[in-house]
Each structure stands twice: as C-alpha cells, then as structure tokens.
Design a protein around this motif. Structure first.
Motif, PDB file in Angstrom:
ATOM      1  N   UNK A 598      31.618 -19.834  15.943  1.00  0.00           N
ATOM      2  CA  UNK A 598      31.768 -21.220  15.504  1.00  0.00           C
ATOM      3  C   UNK A 598      30.603 -22.068  15.998  1.00  0.00           C
ATOM      4  N   UNK A 602      27.864 -23.791  13.687  1.00  0.00           N
ATOM      5  CA  UNK A 602      27.838 -25.256  13.676  1.00  0.00           C
ATOM      6  C   UNK A 602      26.414 -25.740  13.935  1.00  0.00           C
ATOM      7  N   UNK A 605      24.431 -25.442  10.793  1.00  0.00           N
ATOM      8  CA  UNK A 605      24.733 -26.480   9.810  1.00  0.00           C
ATOM      9  C   UNK A 605      24.172 -27.833  10.191  1.00  0.00           C
ATOM     10  N   UNK A 616      25.193 -22.553   3.173  1.00  0.00           N
ATOM     11  CA  UNK A 616      26.150 -23.493   3.754  1.00  0.00           C
ATOM     12  C   UNK A 616      27.577 -22.976   3.577  1.00  0.00           C
ATOM     13  N   UNK A 620      30.334 -21.976   6.427  1.00  0.00           N
ATOM     14  CA  UNK A 620      31.643 -22.614   6.552  1.00  0.00           C
ATOM     15  C   UNK A 620      32.753 -21.569   6.469  1.00  0.00           C
ATOM     16  N   UNK A 623      32.901 -19.658   9.696  1.00  0.00           N
ATOM     17  CA  UNK A 623      33.510 -20.490  10.734  1.00  0.00           C
ATOM     18  C   UNK A 623      35.023 -20.500  10.565  1.00  0.00           C
ATOM     19  N   UNK A 639      38.791 -26.502   6.624  1.00  0.00           N
ATOM     20  CA  UNK A 639      37.402 -26.088   6.443  1.00  0.00           C
ATOM     21  C   UNK A 639      37.233 -25.319   5.133  1.00  0.00           C
ATOM     22  N   UNK A 642      37.678 -27.731   2.200  1.00  0.00           N
ATOM     23  CA  UNK A 642      36.522 -28.613   2.062  1.00  0.00           C
ATOM     24  C   UNK A 642      35.370 -27.842   1.413  1.00  0.00           C
TER      25      UNK A 642
ATOM     26  N   UNK B 328      21.831 -28.410  -2.167  1.00  0.00           N
ATOM     27  CA  UNK B 328      22.816 -27.841  -1.253  1.00  0.00           C
ATOM     28  C   UNK B 328      22.854 -28.603   0.064  1.00  0.00           C
ATOM     29  N   UNK B 332      25.730 -31.760   3.210  1.00  0.00           N
ATOM     30  CA  UNK B 332      25.805 -31.628   4.655  1.00  0.00           C
ATOM     31  C   UNK B 332      26.355 -32.888   5.286  1.00  0.00           C
ATOM     32  N   UNK B 335      29.810 -32.374   5.276  1.00  0.00           N
ATOM     33  CA  UNK B 335      30.192 -31.310   6.196  1.00  0.00           C
ATOM     34  C   UNK B 335      30.068 -31.792   7.637  1.00  0.00           C
ATOM     35  N   UNK B 336      29.017 -32.522   7.884  1.00  0.00           N
ATOM     36  CA  UNK B 336      28.836 -32.992   9.264  1.00  0.00           C
ATOM     37  C   UNK B 336      29.945 -33.925   9.669  1.00  0.00           C
ATOM     38  N   UNK B 338      32.881 -33.671   8.766  1.00  0.00           N
ATOM     39  CA  UNK B 338      33.978 -32.778   9.098  1.00  0.00           C
ATOM     40  C   UNK B 338      33.764 -32.162  10.467  1.00  0.00           C
ATOM     41  N   UNK B 339      32.529 -31.731  10.705  1.00  0.00           N
ATOM     42  CA  UNK B 339      32.236 -31.082  11.977  1.00  0.00           C
ATOM     43  C   UNK B 339      32.420 -32.056  13.133  1.00  0.00           C
ATOM     44  N   UNK B 342      35.819 -32.295  14.159  1.00  0.00           N
ATOM     45  CA  UNK B 342      36.407 -31.146  14.848  1.00  0.00           C
ATOM     46  C   UNK B 342      35.977 -31.170  16.300  1.00  0.00           C
ATOM     47  N   UNK B 345      33.762 -26.967  20.943  1.00  0.00           N
ATOM     48  CA  UNK B 345      34.337 -25.971  21.858  1.00  0.00           C
ATOM     49  C   UNK B 345      33.379 -25.616  22.967  1.00  0.00           C
TER      50      UNK B 345
END
Lengths: 965, 345
Positions: A598, A602, A605, A616, A620, A623, A639, A642, B328, B332, B335-336, B338-339, B342, B345
């Motif tokens: 992950x 990440x 990305x 991409x 995802x 992940x 995820x 999306x 593409x 992002x 997506x970012x 979303x990231x 999250x 970790x």
C-alpha cells in the motif's frame, strides 16, 4: 545570376539655393568693373555662367580660368564678395569636367580665404570631399566628409556623405568600419532610400567577406518596405545569396526567411517597372541646367534600375531555382508540407528544365518521407523511378520506396525492392545500407539465415564503414531472436572483443547480459548486468538494465536487492519505470508485506512525474488487493469502486478485470459473513445487497449502456459471458459476446474484449472478428492478448493461401506466448502449414512437439497423431500411418469424429496393403462403437465393411475357407 | 457613324427615377442622403456632355449603351432627337454630380459604410450601365458598392452587384476586388459549394506565387467548417509556402486556418511555429474569424509567457501555460483526494 550593379554613389551637389545665390550674386557683382574691362569681363562672365547653366562645365571652367588670367589683377577680384561667389562655381565646373585636383585646389583656396570669415559653405565642403576622392586622395576625402558631417549634421547630403565614407573605407579594405557606419546609417533617421541603400550595401559586403551572421542580422532583423523601396532587385539577389550562405552554414530556418525576401522574376519585373515609372514621375527637374543633389541621385538610381531590368529580361528565369532553394530550406527545417508544395510545383511543370524537375521530384519524395506519408511517398517515388529511370538518383529513390514499405510493415515488398536494387547496382556506394536494411527486413520476417547473410555482406564488404559495427551487432542479434542463445552469446562475446570502445559497446554488453538471463545463467547474467550499470551509467538502456538486475535478484531469491534495483529506476526510463514499480510491489506482496504494498503504491500515485504509461488503475487495484489481504475490505471496496468509476470506461486502463474478480470475491465473503457490513453506502451497498454477482454485473451493464459508457459495458459483458461459459451455459455466453460485438464500436474496446471477442467471432466465421484482431494489434501492440490476434490472423492468412504470412505469425505467437491456451492450436496449424508447403520433416517435428506438450493432452494430441498419420500416408508409408491411426482409436476414444476417421482411414490403408481381414476387423470394431452411430462416416464405413465382407467371402470360397460369419 | 434615330416633341423631361433592377434582385432604394440639399439622384440625373474625337459635342440625357453604341437624347429647342454614337469615336464623357461619388468614396474609405451605401447606390443606379465610359474616380465609386453592401451585411446585394460588374469590366484591379466580394459573399450566404467552385477557379488563375491568398483561404475555411483538418492545413499552407516579402492579401487568413488546423490535429508545435512566423511577419490575427478565438488565445498565452520569460531572466524557460490535458494523470486529483482521506499506515 547576380545582376551587375553600379554601386557608385551619385554626384550630389547642393546647388539649388547656393548656386542660384552665387549666379545672382555674380550678376550683381559684375557691373562694378570699369567701363571697358566690365564689358569684356561681363561678357566673359555671362558666357561662363551660360555654359555653366547649360551643363557645359568644361567650357565654363575654361572661361572662369580665362577670366582669372585676364582679369585676375582687376580690383573686382580683390573683392571678397565676388570671389566668394565665383570660386565655388569654378571649383564645381572643374570637378564636373573631370579635373578633380584643380577643383580641390579651388575649393581649398576658397576655404583658405573665407573659412574663418563666413558661415561654413556646405556646397564647398561637400564638393571638396568629392574632389579629394576623385583625385585619389581617400584619406583627405574621408577627413573632409567627416568635417562635413560634423558641420552639417541635419542635411540630406549628410547621409550621402556617410555613404561616401563607407565606400571609401571599403576601397581601403576597412570593411568592418564601413559596415559599422552603414549599420548606424540604416538605423538613423536619414531618408528611407538612403537608409535602404546603406543597409543593402553593408549586407552585400558582409556576404562577400564571409560574415554570414552579420549579413543575416542586417537583412533579416528588420523589415524591408518592398512596396516602396527602389532597390528591390538588389534585395532579391542579396537575399538569395545570403540564403545560400545560410544553407551552407546549416542555418536552414534563417535561410528560408532569406529566400522569402527574394521575389520571383515576374513580380520583380513588374515592380521594377513600377518603381522606374514612379522615379521618373517624381524626379526633381534640373533648374536652369543645374542639376540638384536629388536630381543626380534619382538619375543614377534610375540608370542602375534600367540596367537591372535589362539584365532581368535577358537572363534565364531564376524563379524555379529560387523555388527549389526555398523547398530545400523548408525540408531541412522539417517543414515538410511547405517543402512538398514547393517541390511538387516544379516537378509537375512540363515547361521546366528536366534536370530541375528531376531534382525537385526527388526532394518531393524526401518531403513525403519526412511527413511519414508512406503511401504517398511510395507513389511519388515510383513515379520518379518511372520517369527518371536512368538518373543517378534512381537508386536512392528505390531505397526510399523500400523504406516506405518497411515503415508500413510491408517487409516482403521492402525485401523485393532492395533485392532488385542490390542486383541492379552491385557497385553502388550505398550498397552497405541496402544490405543492412534488407537484413533488418528479413529479421522482422523471421528469416534469420537470410538476414545473417545480408548483415555479413554489410559487415565484411565494408569493414571500415559507418554501418559495419551495427551490421555486426545485428548479425549476433538474429541468433538471439532465433532463441539460439548459445550462439548468440558467442557472438556477443566476439563483438565485445572486436569493439571494446565503440559507441555500440554498451549495447553489446547489455545484450550479452540479456542473453545470459535468457539462458538461465542468472549469476553470470547478474555479474554482466552489474558491470554494465557501473560502466554505462548514462546509457539509454540503463533503466532496462536496472530492471533486469531486479528480475535477476528475484530469480536468485535476493528480494531486498531486487527491490533496491527496482527502486532505482527513474521515470525517464519510461515503461521500464512502471514495470519496476510493480515488480517491487510484487516482491512485497510475495513477502506478505501488504502494508508495504500500500505504502509503495501510494508513493507511486503521489508522484508528479509519472508521464505517459502510468498504471494508475493497476496501482489502485493492487492497493485494494493489499487491503483485502490485510483484512480491511472496508478500505478496499471504496478504492475498487472509485477506480471503476474513473477507469471503467477507459480502454487504456489495465486491471479492470482483476478488480471485478476481487469484487466477486469480496461479494462472496459478505454473503458468507454471519453479520455482513451494515455501514456501507452507494455502490458498495448495491453490490453487497445483490444476491448474485451475475445479477450485479447485469445491473451494472444495463447502467453502463444507459449512461453511454461503452468500454465499461463491453467489459461487463465479457465478464458475464465468461462466467456463463464456466457455468456450462455456452449459448448464453455466446449471445452476450455477440451482443457486445454488435453494440460496441471496436475503437471503444479494450485489449481483452478485442482479443476474446475477436477470437470468438473469427472462430465462428464472422468477418468482424478479423477487424477486432487487427485493431488489437494496431492499438495495443504490446497487450497480453495479442496472441489472439497472431493466431486468428494466422488462420485467416492460411485460409487465404498466404502461407508465408501465416507461418510468420505463428512463429511469432509461439516465440512470444508458448504457454498460451491457444498454443496447441497454433502448433497444429503450423504443422499443417509446413506439411502443405512441402516440408514434411518440419511438419513431423512440429506435430511431435505438440505430443511432447503435457498441456496439449487430449484432442490436440489426437489431432497431432492424425497429422502424423497423414504425413506418412502421403509419403507412401501406410504401415506407419496405420500405427498412428491405431494410437488414436486406442488412446483417444472420447473424440468421436477423430475416432471414426482413424478407424475408417486405417481400414482403407489395410485394404491398400491387401490385408482385407485387418481392414474388415477395423471397420467391424468401428461398427460396434455406439457413440459413432450418428456420424455420417458410420454409414459409409458400414457400407464399406459389407462390401469387404462380400469380397473377403468370395476369396474364402475360392480358397475353401470357412465363412467367418 | 452617327444616326438620327428619331425626333419627337416632348415638352417636359420625365421626372423621377427609372429604377434599375440588378439581376432580378430588389431594386436599389431611391432614398439617399442629400448633397447640398439636393437628392443625389437629382444631382446625378442632369445632362451629360459627350465630346467626340472630331470635337463635336453632344449634350443630353443618356438613353443606354449597347453593341458599342451610346444612345443620347438631345433637346434641340423644338423637340428631342436621339442619337446613337459609336463608343470608339467618343473622346470624353462628362457626367454631372461628381460630388456624389466623391463624398460616397470618402465615406467608404473612412469605413462609414452605412452612410456610404445610399450615395454609392445612387451612383451605381445612374452610372453602372456606362461603366466603360466612366473616369477612374466614378468607376471606383461604382465598383465600391458591392464591398459596401458586404460590409453592411447585405451579402445577396453584394454578390449580385459584383457579378453584374464583372460582366462589364475587364480591368484587373476592379475584377480582383469584385471577385473578392463574390467569394466572401458566398461564404456569408452559406453557399459553400458555390464559394468552393469560385475559389478553385481563383486558385487556378493565380498560379504558384499568388498576389492574394483569398482563394486558398476560402477553400481551407470551408474544409475547416467540415472538420477536415488535414485538407484545411494543406490548402492553407499553399499561399504561405509561396509567400514572399511582398504583402499578400488575406495571407493572415491563411495563417489563421493553418494554425487552427494544426492545433486541431494536435500538432501544437507546428501551430506554434506558424504563429510565431505570423507574428514576426507582422500579420494581425483576422478579427472576424471568431471561430478561432480559442486557438488564438492559446498561442497568444504562449507568446506572452515566452516574452515574459525572456524579459525576466534572458533565458528562455520551458513553459507550457496550457491547461492540463485530460489524460490518465488528471484523475490523480480525484485519487489523491481519496488517498488523503485514507489513513497513512
């Protein structure tokens, strides 16, 4: 070509006001003389003035001299006013009548007498300078002109004085000074004509002195008022000459700009005539026979333009040559369309000289090549070779034809053209390139032996030439492509020794490492790769080498080292970078370190420099997978959804099918959980709520159609179809595929859909299948599904009798995808082709290879045996053929059609051998196989069996044998 | 040879105007601005003086020009006599009302087309028929009307009057202007097929080094309209490739099409090169081509950014001020988001 130019500056004078004043003054002065001497002096003075007014300067000068000789002692000569008026006239008359030294003396006398007393006289000052110049005293002339400029800065003649100075400096070989002065003049507020003249003069001299950059600055930096300037012919030829210099200096863009300043002849002639007309209409009139400065200037300019026009009309039309130059400048500055237009206009003009048209036509091919319009380039080139077959350029044109074929992947045609070329021109200077290019085409056609022959020719016949090392390298590479890695390794080691410090050394070393890897010699490969990376840190294959190193470490179990290698690959390595990222992720996954997966993805990305080819959706997906492995489906679900939302309808996005599989798995888990999640929303809730994953797929499919998301719709259709097929509902699966193919334009389909649907359609005889497969190869040449295209198109080629193409595709398929599920089919087709094209030994080897594949057990094996039987039957070896047929009906009884054919054909062979009993028994065994009763062949076999029985019975009777019934 | 056609007793000259029908289109309106309080038509209507080569003079009203003969009605005190004079024997013709065409032309050259049209119409009405006999200034006024119509949005009238005059004149400078009106008029009227036909004929006449880029520009614009960008680019490059330092009419239109087509084909580098060249050659962007506004804005931004970069540091920076393309990488952003939502970790 350049016109003759009279660069001599006009004789300026400022006589208008000054001379009128002088002449008037003379008349006023004259009556002061004594009665007798006044008449004589007066008459002489009148005659002198008259002559002067009529422009008869020689007579006027003589008369003035006589006046001074005869009346020099007269008090009138003591009169300062008289002398002040007459001396300038005397000087001017002397100057105009060709006695510049006398004129200089006269003007000096004037200055000596009156310089301090009166206002400076511009007329005297200027003409003194001219007199010095014409007397051959350039330094004095320079000084005097400088004095003039200093004393009279704002006069029109000041600019002319600057021009004069520049001319003198040129004559003294002080070109740099001259040009500097002219530059300043051209930037001043002097009259436009003079500024233009100065600029042109400076440019011409700069070109003559080889100072091309300076000339370019003078000519190109500022605009020219072509519509108003008189010297447009001079500009045309100066611009052309400058253009030629700039082309020599490889400054093609500026050359194009310079050529643009040159007018075509027709326009130039019209403009020249218009300018001359305007000059004539606007020329200042001579007043009382005394020419003014402007008059002289215009007169000289007009005469110059007259000579230029005459030269223009007499000489050949330079316009086609100019057009060709312009085209060449555009061609070399990569403006191919403009170049094309210019070259074409000459090439097709029947009225022009053949040599010119031929040159233009050849360059037209180059322009088409530059634009990569290969079909057009071919047509133009063919046309060239047809028209100019005997031209020196014909071989090059043929070569360009071959190149165009090659670019369109028509390698057989390229080979044909190159072969013809090599045969027709065996001693041509470019033969090495032709061999090299043909070798390359052979290699792409998998005709490696022929390729090697060409590379050998290119290498051995031209040991010191530019392409020699490249040909040598390709010689070795053909072994690699053939998968003869041992020989390839030997070759690369030889190359390393032969080219220890060559521009190709890095490439050779990398290839050696890759060969070792292909041979499975992982440690040696790793050493070789490390050395390459260390010795060639900036090589274009550096990224690839790091990836190779990573893969090698993975193969050797050095996972940390593998990850380290992968992490060192930078985005500049393009697709290798993305590959490396996912390889590293694979390592983490393999270690069960899903948190690291992950985190790693990440970071990927979040990068700003991913560039094209970024995976991409794949990232995802992985992940999400990692979250699932970590037992955190609540993070995976969103995820995945999306990603589907963003990329489901993007045909370039990978991993969508993987996400669907993951969702199916998650869905199944939620169904089995004792307490399924209740806090989910939206799409997740819909999935969780679906009682059946297929129902969810159907609902999504319907929504995709309604929301006009064709790629997503097709993906869902394919997914559903495959699930139906696995569930044994083949008809439903087929219907879904057909519907998807009908409803979706192929340019919306992803590689998976193109491959699988294309395969299905082709196998079922639908024309759309071929189109799908071709689009797959065109749009996704590196996709994992391309084996479907290779195989499908190989079958089409086979059916169309294009056996060579078919074999080529099959070889490629088997080379790239030996483990594909269609590999057995490909091998069988290849074997069949080899047999049909008259190579039974190769066919036998191919069929045997099928039998050796464990994965091909079952029907493919049975078909291979069938093939072997046919080969031996055709070779006149019925016993061997029978043996193969017998193996079929002994071991492969599940395949009814094959079984029946094996029985029947072997019975016929027994009959051929005269063994009627064996033939009969074989057919009898066939008769007693119930599963074959429905087959058409069964009835035929039964008829044959009865006939055999009758025949055999007859023989028995004759031989006195018992009836076997 | 002069002939007496007829003689008749007429006590008055017919008042009013004789409307002129132009190619079956609506007659030109009879209302025009006054000249010193007098209607232009009245000013233009007066007697015409014709001087022959042998110095004979005829003064009267013109009654038509055909088959090389000029009909003139002369009032000789007792009645009218109509003469038919061979044009070849005419030395000069003096028409009344020079002020009308002079003022009309002034307004026309000042681009006050709405005010110019009524005057030019009056001149056209009274003089167009006698085009071969007109002096340069009057001819210019007659020939200006079609363009004035075009500029005031009356494309049909523009084309009609231009076509009529083209049948009457062979003077190259006027023919060029009238053909320009016809081409542009067809475009404004949406008659693209006709425009293309005319444009092709134009291009065929011009030859390789043309004086005007109009024909190619029109053809290229038609292709652009149909989104045939490749064709538009090729056609528009023709006059550009052959252009010289001499000004070429409508060259800026050709450049605009070529730049726009390059841009549409994704060849932005080529578009940029053409844009820079256009600027270096001091060709202004055609303002009436609003369909290329976006393209113009795009390259203008690049130009501005480059100038600012050159001005600030002297080094040319690699700047791409374009808005990010949809690709593409763009999602992002999503997506970012979303990231970021999250937990790390």
């Amino acid at each position: 070509m350049p016109l003759s130019q009279d660069n001599r500056l006009p004789l300026p004078s400022v006589i208008h006001r000054t001379t009128a004043f002088l002449l008037l003054g003379l008349m006023v002065c004259a009556p002061k003389a004594r009665a007798l001497t006044v008449d004589t002096l007066d008459s002489l003075l009148h005659e002198a003035v008259h002559s002067f007014s009529d422009g008869d300067y020689a007579t006027a000068a003589d008369l003035f001299v006589r006046i001074e000789e005869e009346f020099g002692h007269d008090p009138v000569f003591e009169d300062g006013d008289f002398l002040r008026r007459v001396l300038p006239l005397i000087g001017y008359a002397e100057l105009q009548s060709g006695s510049p030294d006398k004129a200089a003396a006269t003007f000096e006398r004037y200055l000596g007498r009156f310089d301090r007393d009166t206002r400076p006289n511009p007329f005297v000052s200027y003409n003194l300078a001219l007199a010095h110049r014409r007397s051959g005293n350039p330094d004095q002339a320079l000084r005097q002109f400088a004095t003039y400029v200093e004393l009279f800065p704002g006069r029109r003649e000041t600019a002319l004085a600057q021009l004069q100075k520049a001319e003198i400096l040129f004559e003294q070989d002080r070109a740099a000074d001259a040009i500097e002065r002219l530059q300043k003049l051209s930037e001043s507020d002097a009259p436009a004509n003079i500024r233009t003249q100065g600029r042109l003069l400076a440019a011409q001299r700069a070109i003559a002195d080889g100072r091309t950059e300076l000339a370019a600055m003078l000519v190109l930096e500022r605009e020219w008022d072509v519509e108003a300037m008189p010297e447009v012919a001079v500009l045309t030829f100066t611009a052309m000459e400058l253009g030629d210099r700039l082309m020599e200096a490889e400054n093609h863009g500026q050359a194009a700009r310079s050529y643009r300043l040159a007018l075509p002849r027709d326009q130039l002639v019209i403009l020249q005539r218009e300018r001359m007309r305007a000059l004539k209409e606007n020329a200042p009139a001579a007043a009382g026979g005394i020419r003014g400065a402007r008059h002289d200037f215009h007169r000289h300019l007009y005469e110059r333009m007259e000579r230029q026009l005459a030269s223009l009309l007499e000489a050949d039309d330079y316009t086609p040559g100019l057009t060709l130059r312009r085209g060449q400048a555009f061609l070399l500055s990569h403006r191919y369309r403009s170049a094309w237009l210019l070259f074409e206009s000459i090439a097709v003009d029947d009225a022009l000289d053949t040599d010119l048209r031929r040159d233009a036509h050849y360059r037209w091919i180059l322009a088409a090549n530059g634009l990569e319009e290969w079909e057009e380039a071919l047509t133009i080139a063919r046309n060239f070779t047809h028209r100019y077959e005997d031209s020196d350029l014909a071989p090059q044109a043929f070569y360009l034809i071959a190149q165009a074929h090659s670019e369109q992947r028509r390698h057989p045609e390229a080979v044909e053209v190159l072969t013809d070329l090599i045969e027709r021109f065996p001693d041509h200077a470019l033969r090495q390139r032709w061999h090299f290019t043909r070798g390359f085409s052979f290699a792409l056609l998998d005709r490696f032996e022929e390729a090697r022959a060409d590379f050998e020719s290119a290498r051995d016949a031209f040991p010191e030439a530019h392409l020699t090392a490249g040909a040598d390298l390709w010689y070795g590479l053909t072994y690699f492509f053939e998968q003869d890695y041992a020989t390839a390794l030997t070759e690369f080691e030889r190359l390393e020794a032969t080219y220890p410090e060559h521009r190709l050394t890095g490439e050779i070393r990398y290839r050696r490492a890759a060969t070792l890897y292909a041979m499975g010699a992982l440690k040696s490969a790793l050493d070789a790769t490390r050395q390459f990376i260390r010795d060639f840190p900036r090589h274009e294959r550096h990224g690839e080498a790091l990836v190779l190193q990573g893969d090698l470490h993975m193969g050797l179990g050095n996972l940390d080292a593998a990850v380290d290698a992968f992490n060192r690959v930078s985005p500049e390595a393009g697709s290798m970078f993305h590959y490396a990222v996912f390889q590293a992720a694979k390592v983490h996954r393999a270690r069960g370190d899903h948190d690291q997966v992950v985190s790693h993805l990440r970071s990927y990305l979040r990068r700003d420099d991913l560039g094209p080819g970024a995976r991409i959706s794949d990232a995802l997906y992985r992940m999400g997978q990692a979250y699932v492995k970590l037992g955190r489906p609540e993070e995976a679900f969103p995820l995945f959804f999306e990603t589907l939302d963003l990329y489901g309808d993007d045909r370039e996005a990978a991993a969508i099918s993987g996400i669907l599989a993951a969702l199916e798995d998650l869905h199944a888990r939620t169904r089995t959980d004792a307490s399924p999640p209740s806090d989910v929303e939206g799409a997740v809730r819909t999935l969780v709520a679906a009682d059946n994953f297929n129902h969810w797929l159907e609902a999504e499919r319907y929504r995709a159609r309604r929301n006009d998301r064709p790629t997503w719709y097709a993906r869902l259709s394919l997914e559903l179809s495959e699930r139906e097929r696995r569930a044994g509902r083949g008809h439903r699966a087929d219907a879904l595929l057909l519907e998807m193919a009908r409803q979706t334009s192929p340019d919306k389909l992803d590689p998976r859909c193109l491959g699988r649907a294309g395969h299905y359609l082709r196998e079922n005889g639908l024309a759309a299948g071929e189109r799908f497969l071709r689009i797959l190869l065109e749009d996704f040449p590196h996709a994992a599904e391309r084996p479907y295209a290779h195989y499908g198109l190989a079958r089409i080629d086979y059916e169309n009798g294009a056996y060579t193409d078919s074999l080529r595709r099959l070889r490629r398929f088997l080379q790239e995808s030996p483990g594909h599920k269609l590999a057995a089919e490909a091998r069988l087709l290849k074997a069949s082709l080899l047999h049909e094209t008259g190579d039974p030994d190769a066919a036998i080897a191919a069929y045997t290879a099928v039998l050796e594949q464990r994965e091909a057990r079952g029907r493919p094996h049975a078909r291979a045996l069938r093939g072997l039987a046919e080969i031996h039957r055709a070779a006149g070896k019925p016993e061997k053929a029978i043996a193969y047929f017998q193996r079929i009906y002994t071991l492969y009884r599940a395949y009814d059609t094959l079984l029946a054919e094996a029985y029947f054909e072997s019975a016929l062979l027994f009959e051929e051998l005269g063994d009627l009993e064996a033939a009969y028994n074989t057919l009898d065994e066939m008769r007693r196989t119930p599963s074959l009763e429905e087959l058409e062949l069964y009835e035929k076999a039964e008829d044959h069996r009865l006939r055999l029985r009758a025949e055999w019975a007859g023989e028995s009777d004759r031989a006195g044998k018992e009836n076997f019934e | 040879m002069i002939t007496r056609i007829r003689a008749r007793l007429i006590s008055t000259i017919l008042p009013g105007l004789c409307p002129v029908v132009v190619l079956g289109l609506a007659p030109l309106p009879a209302v025009a601005a006054d000249i010193d309080g007098i209607a232009p038509d009245t000013v233009l209507q007066g007697n015409v003086e014709i001087r022959l080569d042998d110095n004979r003079i005829y003064t009267g009203e013109l009654a038509g020009l055909s088959a090389g003969r000029l009909a003139v009605i002369v009032f000789d005190g007792t009645g009218e006599v109509e003469y038919s004079l061979p044009v070849a024997e005419i030395d000069t013709v003096r028409f009344p009302g020079n002020d009308v065409h002079r003022i009309g032309l002034e307004l026309y050259h000042d681009r006050q087309y709405n005010d110019a049209v009524p005057l030019l119409e009056a001149v056209f009405r009274h003089r167009a028929e006698y085009l071969p006999l007109l002096d340069a200034s009057t001819t210019e006024a007659v020939a200006a009307l079609p363009r004035a119509y075009l500029e005031t949005g009356r494309a049909i009238d523009a084309v009609g009057t231009a076509l009529r005059l083209l049948r009457q004149t062979d003077q190259p400078e006027y023919r060029y202007k009238l053909e320009t009106v016809v081409l542009n008029g067809f475009i404004d009227l949406g008659l693209y097929d006709r425009a293309a036909e005319e444009a092709r004929a134009w291009c065929a006449r011009e030859g390789p080094y043309p004086e005007s880029a109009l024909g190619w520009s029109v053809l290229a614009e038609i292709e652009l309209r149909d989104e045939n960008y490749h064709e538009a680019l090729w056609i528009s490059l023709q006059p550009i490739a052959f252009s010289t330092a001499r000004p070429m009419d409508h060259l800026e239109r050709a450049y605009a099409v070529a730049i726009h087509a390059s841009h549409a084909l994704g060849e932005e580098e080529k578009g940029w090169r053409l844009f820079r060249e256009m600027t270096d050659r001091h060709l202004g962007w055609p303002e009436d081509r609003t369909e290329y506004n976006e393209t113009h804005a795009f390259y203008s931004r690049m130009q501005k950014a480059l100038e600012e970069a050159e001005g600030s540091s002297g080094d040319v920076l690699e700047i791409d001020p374009r808005p990010a393309r949809e690709d593409l990488n763009l999602p992002l952003r999503e997506v970012r988001k979303l990231l970021l939502a999250l937990p790390d970790d």
